[in-house]
Motif scaffolding. Structure first.
Motif, PDB file in Angstrom:
ATOM      1  N   LYS A   1     -22.621  -3.531   0.127  1.00 25.33           N
ATOM      2  CA  LYS A   1     -23.842  -3.404   0.611  1.00 25.33           C
ATOM      3  C   LYS A   1     -24.073  -2.438   1.452  1.00 25.33           C
ATOM      4  CE  LYS A   1     -23.555  -5.214   4.791  1.00 25.33           C
ATOM      5  NZ  LYS A   1     -22.590  -6.441   5.932  1.00 25.33           N
ATOM      6  N   GLY A   2     -25.146  -1.378   1.368  1.00 25.71           N
ATOM      7  CA  GLY A   2     -25.452   0.103   2.057  1.00 25.71           C
ATOM      8  C   GLY A   2     -24.869  -0.113   3.663  1.00 25.71           C
ATOM      9  N   GLN A   3     -24.716   0.297   4.173  1.00 26.28           N
ATOM     10  CA  GLN A   3     -24.689   0.771   5.566  1.00 26.28           C
ATOM     11  C   GLN A   3     -24.298   2.094   5.833  1.00 26.28           C
ATOM     12  OE1 GLN A   3     -20.394  -1.282   6.653  1.00 26.28           O
ATOM     13  NE2 GLN A   3     -22.036  -2.449   7.191  1.00 26.28           N
ATOM     14  N   LEU A   4     -24.416   2.150   7.465  1.00 24.87           N
ATOM     15  CA  LEU A   4     -24.245   3.820   7.997  1.00 24.87           C
ATOM     16  C   LEU A   4     -22.656   3.472   8.431  1.00 24.87           C
ATOM     17  CD1 LEU A   4     -26.805   4.575   9.792  1.00 24.87           C
ATOM     18  CD2 LEU A   4     -26.708   5.082   7.729  1.00 24.87           C
ATOM     19  N   VAL A   5     -21.749   4.667   8.245  1.00 24.79           N
ATOM     20  CA  VAL A   5     -20.494   4.514   8.026  1.00 24.79           C
ATOM     21  C   VAL A   5     -19.778   5.770   8.911  1.00 24.79           C
ATOM     22  CG1 VAL A   5     -18.196   4.878   6.774  1.00 24.79           C
ATOM     23  CG2 VAL A   5     -19.976   3.619   6.012  1.00 24.79           C
TER      24      VAL A   5
END
Ligand code: HEM
Ligand code: SF4
Length: 571
Positions: A487-491
């Motif tokens: 699940k794409g997200q900013l890290v």
């Protein structure tokens, strides 16, 4: 608001649960629009935008488009503005839609499980080449999706689709979205029942019908008579699943209220048996319940799954029977879900002695040129037709046994292998940041590179491990039902935000269906993804018992092995 309900006499004894607060359910009298989407649909039936596209917008250009049409009703025509290039994922939730929009469209063409003759595949290819900068993706809703479409070209594109028996009508929007049909309907040797005529009937009767053009939100349909349940029935609003009644013979069970996104639910089987020629009526009943009783107050609660969760399967069936069908349905235990692969890759027997051949593009990406090349090959080898699959694959139908070898070689050369690596076979990706306005990270290119790298690192993987790459929490590539769901997200790394993923492990549809296990406070960066997956897969390969599937191993494995904190070496 007209009362569009399809209804014989409502039975007096059906008690409809009333939510504590008004949820905007038409059937309970709440017909005043409660948000701007509802207002827009009330202002004008979205189906009317077709003529404005044909006669005004395509002639006067992008700037002439009414904003309420552009970002609302256009979707009912399968048109959705695409993301302007160069806007990073950190801006997705910050910018207004007007700032994210480009002057080009994504266009979604529905296949609805139909057999695409070589001429139809050629038409699809020509549209990609002539109008879409050679883009084309096979999606997990059995669509062909283009990008870079100009409004000026839409009438000619629709002409070509029309001639090929295809359409983009209601491919997006709060409408009966593209149907998933079994890719091997009517041909597979092990089929329970061929549902082709039922899907054709639903399409002919109800797509473009104003009685079904204003749902609370999207409404996804799937139908299969194949024992592998090859249309992801668990994740659709309504699914018809082949089953055999001891007296009545082959027919369909009805499953309702599945869906993923941020609040995933598996569909509830009603445990009924309906014959082939009643499928369309039952579809209209379920769709009618959604239209009339669906929650319209909040978009986030408007999918059928929320109503089904509140009512339960029994109440749902009762309302369907009493208010919409005017008769009782035959009860029948729901067919068990098999644990087998559902993608039809490779060469398989048809019931007429011919073969069908499933081929794998990488993460659904094809192109206009590739589709045109496929049409050439189909003609050269006498292939009857092609179907798209819910796993971003293509199945070629009606291949003469003695044409198979030469066809397979030509397909390999084209980039559509019928003997792909496990990784190429089992990796899907959604649209992602390249074109999607909701995306946070890149997906298609990332998935392609991941496949290439995993093929290098695990060339002989002996078991399927599905990897579903998603650009945001909406789960368009079904994050929660993959062995490795991303699940794409900013890290944040060293104070800087970079592209990354939250990982869901061990999700599976079918037998023992379960959503993937989320690891607490565990995220991987996109740059670190190859190494993370390498670690988890190495751990699985070392630690698994004989024949143990990846999902089963995840359910019992130590957290540090799942997090990739430790990598086991082969003894
Ligand atoms: C609230 C917004 C959205 C939600 C909740 C959502 C959810 C989903 C889900 C669950 C699926 C998988 C359906 C299935 O086969 O079971 C899907 C498919 C898809 N959605 Fe969305 N979606 C959203 C918005 C969008 C947008 C804005 C785009 C624009 C590009 C998009 C593009 C797609 C595509 C292309 C597919 C097919 C997946 C593929 O093969 O690429 N979705 N969507
Ligand atoms: S999952 Fe998110 S990024 Fe991917 S296509 Fe769907 S909405 Fe776009």
């Amino acid at each position: 608001m007209p009362d569009l309900r399809y209804k014989p006499e409502p039975a007096k004894h059906t008690e409809i649960p009333r939510p504590k607060r008004a949820e905007g359910q038409w059937a309970l009298g709440y017909t005043e629009p409660l948000n701007k989407n509802e207002q827009s649909k009330k202002d004008d039936d979205p189906l009317n935008v077709r003529d404005r596209i044909l006669y005004i917008y395509s002639k006067r250009g992008f700037a002439s488009i009414d904003p309420a049409d552009l970002r609302g009703r256009f979707r009912w025509m399968g048109l959705y503005t695409q993301r302007k290039p160069g806007i990073d994922g950190g801006k997705t939730a910050v910018l207004d839609e007007e700032e994210l929009d480009d002057e080009y469209f994504m266009l979604r063409v529905r296949s609805d499980g139909q057999l695409l003759a070589p001429a139809a595949v050629r038409a699809l290819g020509s549209i990609g080449v002539d109008f879409a900068r050679d883009t084309a993706d096979v999606t997990d809703r059995e669509n062909i999706q283009y990008h870079w479409i100009r409004i000026e070209d839409v009438p000619e594109i629709w002409n070509r689709l029309d001639e090929a028996g295809l359409s983009s009508l209601e491919a997006c929007g709060d409408s009966p979205r593209p149907f998933l049909g079994s890719p091997v309907a009517g041909v597979a040797a092990d089929e329970i029942i061929d549902g082709t005529s039922a899907l054709d009937e639903i399409r002919a009767r109800y797509i473009g019908d104003p009685a079904f053009s204003n749902f609370p939100r999207k409404f996804k349909t799937a139908l299969t008579g194949h024992p592998s349940h090859d249309v992801s029935p668990e994740t659709n609003d309504v699914a018809f699943v082949g089953t055999t009644h001891p007296e009545h013979g082959p027919g369909f069970d009805v499953w309702v209220g599945g869906g993923l996104s941020t609040n995933p639910k598996l569909a509830v089987p009603l445990g009924v048996w309906i014959p082939l020629d009643e499928v369309a009526d039952v579809w209209a009943g379920v769709a009618g319940i959604f239209r009339d009783y669906g929650y319209r107050r909040l978009r986030s609660k408007a999918r059928l799954k929320f109503l089904v969760a509140d009512w339960g399967g029994e109440k749902f069936r009762e309302v369907l029977e009493n208010e919409y069908l005017g008769k009782k349905l035959v009860s029948c235990p729901s067919p068990p879900s098999p644990g087998t692969l559902r993608d039809h890759i490779g060469v398989h027997d048809q019931k007429d002695g011919k073969k069908y051949v499933g081929v794998a593009p990488t993460a659904g990406r094809v192109s206009g040129t590739l589709l045109t090349g496929l049409a050439d090959l189909m003609e050269k080898h006498g292939v009857a037709g092609a179907r798209l699959t819910p796993y971003q694959k293509i199945v070629l139908i009606g291949v003469e046994p003695d044409a198979v070898d030469a066809l397979l070689d030509d397909l390999d050369e084209l980039g559509l292998s019928a003997r792909p690596s496990q990784w190429r076979r089992s990796t899907m990706a959604c649209t992602g940041i390249e074109f999607c306005k909701l995306a946070i990270v890149d997906t298609k290119d990332r998935a392609r590179d991941l496949v290439a790298e995993l093929e290098r690192r695990f060339p002989d993987l002996d078991t399927p491990i599905t990897v579903n790459v998603n650009g945001c929490p909406n789960a368009c590539a079904r994050t929660q039902v993959a062995d490795i769901g991303l699940k794409g997200q900013l890290v944040t790394v060293d104070g800087e935000q970079v592209e990354g993923f939250q990982v869901h492990l061990g999700g599976t549809a079918g037998l023992d269906a379960v959503f993937g296990r989320k690891l607490r406070a565990h995220k991987v960066t996109s740059a670190g993804l190859d190494d993370y997956i390498t670690s988890v897969v190495s751990n699985y390969l070392v630690d698994r018992t004989d024949g143990e599937a990846f999902a089963a191993w995840v359910a019992r494995a130590d957290e540090e092995l799942l997090r990739g904190d430790k990598t086991l070496e082969k003894a």
